[in-house]
Design a protein around this motif. Sequence first.
Motif, short mmCIF file in Angstrom:
data_model
loop_
_atom_site.label_atom_id
_atom_site.label_comp_id
_atom_site.label_asym_id
_atom_site.label_seq_id
_atom_site.Cartn_x
_atom_site.Cartn_y
_atom_site.Cartn_z
N ARG A 1 -34.71 27.20 35.27
CA ARG A 1 -35.23 27.48 33.92
C ARG A 1 -35.26 28.99 33.69
NH1 ARG A 1 -40.10 29.97 34.24
NH2 ARG A 1 -41.59 29.33 35.85
N PRO A 2 -35.27 29.44 32.43
CA PRO A 2 -35.42 30.88 32.16
C PRO A 2 -36.73 31.38 32.79
CG PRO A 2 -34.84 29.69 30.16
CD PRO A 2 -35.12 28.65 31.20
N GLN B 1 -33.54 38.95 35.41
CA GLN B 1 -34.64 39.83 35.02
C GLN B 1 -34.93 40.81 36.17
OE1 GLN B 1 -39.20 38.80 34.18
NE2 GLN B 1 -37.82 37.21 33.56
N THR C 1 -34.71 34.85 37.06
CA THR C 1 -33.73 34.72 35.98
C THR C 1 -34.32 35.24 34.68
OG1 THR C 1 -34.41 32.47 35.42
CG2 THR C 1 -32.73 32.69 37.12
N ASN D 1 -35.58 35.74 30.83
CA ASN D 1 -36.54 34.90 30.10
C ASN D 1 -36.00 34.35 28.80
OD1 ASN D 1 -39.01 33.93 30.71
ND2 ASN D 1 -39.95 35.97 30.83
#
Length: 303
Positions: free
Chosen positions: A250-251, A277, A300, A302
């Motif tokens: 997931r983000p 990120q 990862t 957002n």
Amino acid sequence: MRSWCVRVPSCDGERVRQSLIEKGLLNRTCRIRTDGEYLLIPTNEPVDGSLVEEFTCNSEKKVLPRFEQVGGIAIMQEDDTQGAQEILASKSSYHTVLFAESAVEGEFRTKKFTVLAGENRTSTEYTEYGHHFTIDLQQAYFSPRLSGERQRILQMMQKGERVVDMFAGVGPFAITMAEKASIVYAGDLNPGAVILMTRNIQKNHSGNVVPILADAMHLPGIISKQADRIIMNLPLHASPFLPAAFQLCRPGGTIHLYALVKKEDELVDLIHQYPVQDIGMKYVRSYSPDQFHMVYDIITANF
Ligand code: SAM
């Protein structure tokens, strides 16, 4: 056996013993003994005020050949039958001594073994932080060396996370993560590994671990909802699976990418080709004179 020694009041014995150890003067082949209210501490050479006395010998501890222990199995890097017998005799919990004929090889990352001593088998029971695993080194990859990593990731987790272990083997990461996760999808391409993993899931009552016999490339098509955390433990070949890992995550989730590298930041440019990120880097262990295992903790992006 006669040895030089110092005669000290018993109440001073420990302090003097420590001081002799620090100076490299303690004669470890002889046993310290009492002499009335005094202790006789054997020394390697004459020291101030020393005398010569009779001592009993410490039975010399046998130096065993080098080996790695996994449950009741000892794994040697040398084809040494005599050494194997000595290892087998050294601890009652050893049932088999193996010689690793090859390095990890092939898609299943297994080694070839020959039995040097003990029972003719490559399976054993292994316990790690209260979790119990049946392993078979000939059938499926297993190494206890990442036990610290499994605990590190467990500490990082929030309760209720969804986890995907893309290269799960017999399940050591998946079953450890299951302590905090709501669900762990654990995939592997090796049917032997998945059979052992299923047994280990039952053994540890980890009903929230879902074993999947599949190529990790196909997991995004099998697992519909994205996960909070992805484990990628295929250190030699994980990079081609990064697109699948990013699809599964997931983000703002985390991907733990294990890799064999020559330079700490070797994969950083490659990872930055994906929506990232932050990247944490941690040295895991050495592999060869010029290669070592790293783990990249990838947060990862957002969005
Ligand atoms: N995570 C486990 C552990 O720590 O014990 C096993 C790690 S082992 C280094 C890598 C595992 O990935 C092996 O069990 C192997 O069978 C599996 N594997 C290799 N290629 C794969 C692929 N394309 N898809 C799924 N599993 C794969």
